[in-house]
Design an enzyme around this catalytic site. Structure first.
Site, mmCIF file in Angstrom:
data_model
loop_
_atom_site.group_PDB
_atom_site.id
_atom_site.type_symbol
_atom_site.label_atom_id
_atom_site.label_comp_id
_atom_site.label_asym_id
_atom_site.label_seq_id
_atom_site.Cartn_x
_atom_site.Cartn_y
_atom_site.Cartn_z
ATOM 1 C CG HIS A 93 -0.412 -0.020 2.530
ATOM 2 N ND1 HIS A 93 -0.100 1.136 3.213
ATOM 3 C CD2 HIS A 93 -0.077 -1.034 3.353
ATOM 4 C CE1 HIS A 93 0.395 0.819 4.406
ATOM 5 N NE2 HIS A 93 0.425 -0.491 4.510
ATOM 6 C CG ASP A 95 -2.804 4.093 2.705
ATOM 7 O OD1 ASP A 95 -2.378 3.034 2.209
ATOM 8 O OD2 ASP A 95 -3.596 4.109 3.668
ATOM 9 C CG ASP A 126 2.995 0.287 7.560
ATOM 10 O OD1 ASP A 126 2.556 -0.250 6.541
ATOM 11 O OD2 ASP A 126 2.283 0.569 8.541
ATOM 12 C CD GLU A 157 -3.080 -1.573 5.814
ATOM 13 O OE1 GLU A 157 -3.449 -2.530 6.510
ATOM 14 O OE2 GLU A 157 -2.451 -0.611 6.281
ATOM 15 C CD GLU A 158 -1.207 2.292 7.560
ATOM 16 O OE1 GLU A 158 -1.880 1.920 8.533
ATOM 17 O OE2 GLU A 158 -0.046 1.902 7.346
ATOM 18 C CG HIS A 422 1.017 2.363 12.473
ATOM 19 N ND1 HIS A 422 -0.285 1.942 12.657
ATOM 20 C CD2 HIS A 422 1.369 1.939 11.241
ATOM 21 C CE1 HIS A 422 -0.684 1.276 11.582
ATOM 22 N NE2 HIS A 422 0.315 1.262 10.711
HETATM 23 ZN ZN LIG Z 1 1.104 -1.440 6.295
#
Ligand SMILES: [Zn+2]
Length: 454
Positions: A93, A95, A126, A157-158, A422
């Protein structure tokens, strides 16, 4: 072609590609592609275009943006399978999570910085590392891998993804023999792992009310219930004195998990010195098999806005990770029933469901899983750990429904020890990225050769 020869070839091709791969990853980090509602859309669409451009630069054919109704486009391309060869769909992903320098980043999150063998920046791991991992593993074969490939890089995705609905409406598009989800990683750098189970997630909001309006705590305090105190009593029943979840009736996944070294966990999670771990049983079970409950938000007066009053209303959002094989509706119901049942003093309790998504268990008996193990072992020169994941990827179920016989390979270049996905100062280890590209290329080669040898 023997594995050793192939792996040597793949290793040296990857080595040559790496400087370009790093430059491309650094370039992708420049885009604050946060797809959350309320964030500007321009960087997200620019990131989609940059992802498509990157795939084209690596010689992939007919790269295009697919319109995902209601959401950001997905980047897609397809390399038809040589006759008789299987097809893999590779997913990542583009995003990312939001990031602000003032939250504790040492450098600007949107400017890639190379330091001590790692690349820092939001999305470095990520999942922009997943994008370059996919692109580079295909570039190793000059865009002509020995098996069919579909590349899908989504942009939501997030956040609330619209891809699920798109997959459900166009299952044929997602048909394949294997999915590679390049959005996971290893526990620590140099130790290869495959993720074989993921916990699900459910959440709800509880609101407690006790009084018509705020009243003076001196005049009335002592006999009327304070909504915040009542709420805190209820929340305190979610765990026992050991820190184990104390909501009766929740499921635990019975499949054995490998041990997660306690020192590594303490360091990875950033536990302050002297603070205890919570819960009992092996760390693997606590993180990957058992439920865990967190209060992720509370509505109550802030300290700055506090006054000497009895608080009439208070609310909390509760998120619970559930066992990989548990029914999310059922677990959410158990949690909500528990909260209602423990409310003291007949306070009024309002409950609202927010989310419920299942966990996932990967089938591990197929040839793809065996090839992935062999590819990782060769690339890392270490045995492969089969681990769970505490996080959830709801999309996996939708993909499973679209291609019920397909295998799932869940891996990636992030490491739990230092990547801080994150969080602040997110990073990816350059060596880990290189080994992951080697492993993924080797996987393509093993699957392609497997067909020729049959
Ligand atoms: Zn991810």
């Amino acid at each position: 072609m023997k594995t050793e020869e192939t792996s040597d070839e793949i290793r040296s091709k990857t080595r040559v590609l790496m400087p370009g791969v790093l430059e491309k990853l650094k370039n992708l980090i420049r885009y604050p592609s946060v797809a959350f509602p309320g964030y500007p859309s321009e960087p997200v669409t620019a990131m989609a275009a940059a992802t498509a451009a990157l795939l084209r630069e690596y010689g992939l054919p007919a790269v295009r943006l697919i319109d995902i109704p209601g959401g950001y486009p997905a980047v897609y391309c397809e390399i038809p399978a040589p006759p008789g060869a299987p097809t893999v769909m590779m997913y990542a992903h583009y995003d990312v999570q939001p990031a602000r320098k003032e939250d504790g980043w040492e450098t600007d999150p949107w400017t890639a910085v190379e330091k001590d063998g790692r690349i820092y920046g939001r999305g470095a791991a990520d999942d922009k590392s997943g994008i370059v991992m996919i692109a580079a593993s295909l570039a190793v074969f000059d865009g002509k891998p020995p098996m069919g490939v579909k590349v899908l890089i989504e942009g939501e995705e997030e956040t609330n993804s619209h891809l699920d609905a798109f997959v459900a409406a166009h299952p044929a598009f997602f048909r394949c023999d294997l999915f590679i989800i390049a959005d996971m990683g290893n526990l620590s750098v140099g130790d290869p792992s495959l993720t074989t189970s993921l916990r699900g997630e459910v959440s709800c909001i509880v609101e407690v009310s006790t009084l018509k309006s705020p009243v003076h705590s001196g005049t009335f305090g002592g006999a009327a219930p304070d909504a915040l105190i009542a709420l805190m009593q209820m929340l305190a029943t979610l765990h026992d004195a050991n820190g184990d979840v104390a909501v009766p009736g929740l499921m635990t996944y019975s499949h054995g998990n490998p041990e997660y070294p306690a020192d590594l966990y303490r360091e990875s999670v950033g536990l302050l010195e002297g603070v205890d771990l919570t819960g009992t049983g092996s760390l693997g079970a606590r993180l990957w098999s058992k439920p865990s409950v967190t209060v992720i938000g509370i509505d109550a007066p802030s300290i700055n806005a506090s006054a000497n009053i009895l608080i009439p209303r208070a609310g909390a959002k509760i998120s619970m990770r559930i066992a990989p094989d548990a029914d999310p509706r059922c677990e959410l119901q158990i949690l909500m029933d528990h909260i209602r049942a423990v409310a003291p003093w007949n306070v009024r309790v309002g409950m609202q469901e927010v989310s419920s998504s299942s966990g996932f268990i990967c089938p591990t008996a197929g040839p793809g899983f065996a090839a992935a193990c062999r590819a990782l072992e060769t690339a890392f020169e270490k045995p492969v750990l089969e681990k769970g994941s505490g996080g959830s990827i709801p999309l996996l179920h939708v993909l499973h429904n679209a291609a019920p016989d397909a295998e799932f390979i869940l891996w990636g270049a992030a490491d739990s020890a230092a990547s801080c996905i994150h969080g602040t100062n997110e990073s990816v280890d350059i060596g880990e990225l290189e080994r992951s590209i080697v492993a993924q290329s080797l996987f393509l080669s093993l699957m392609g050769n497997r067909r020729q040898n049959e």
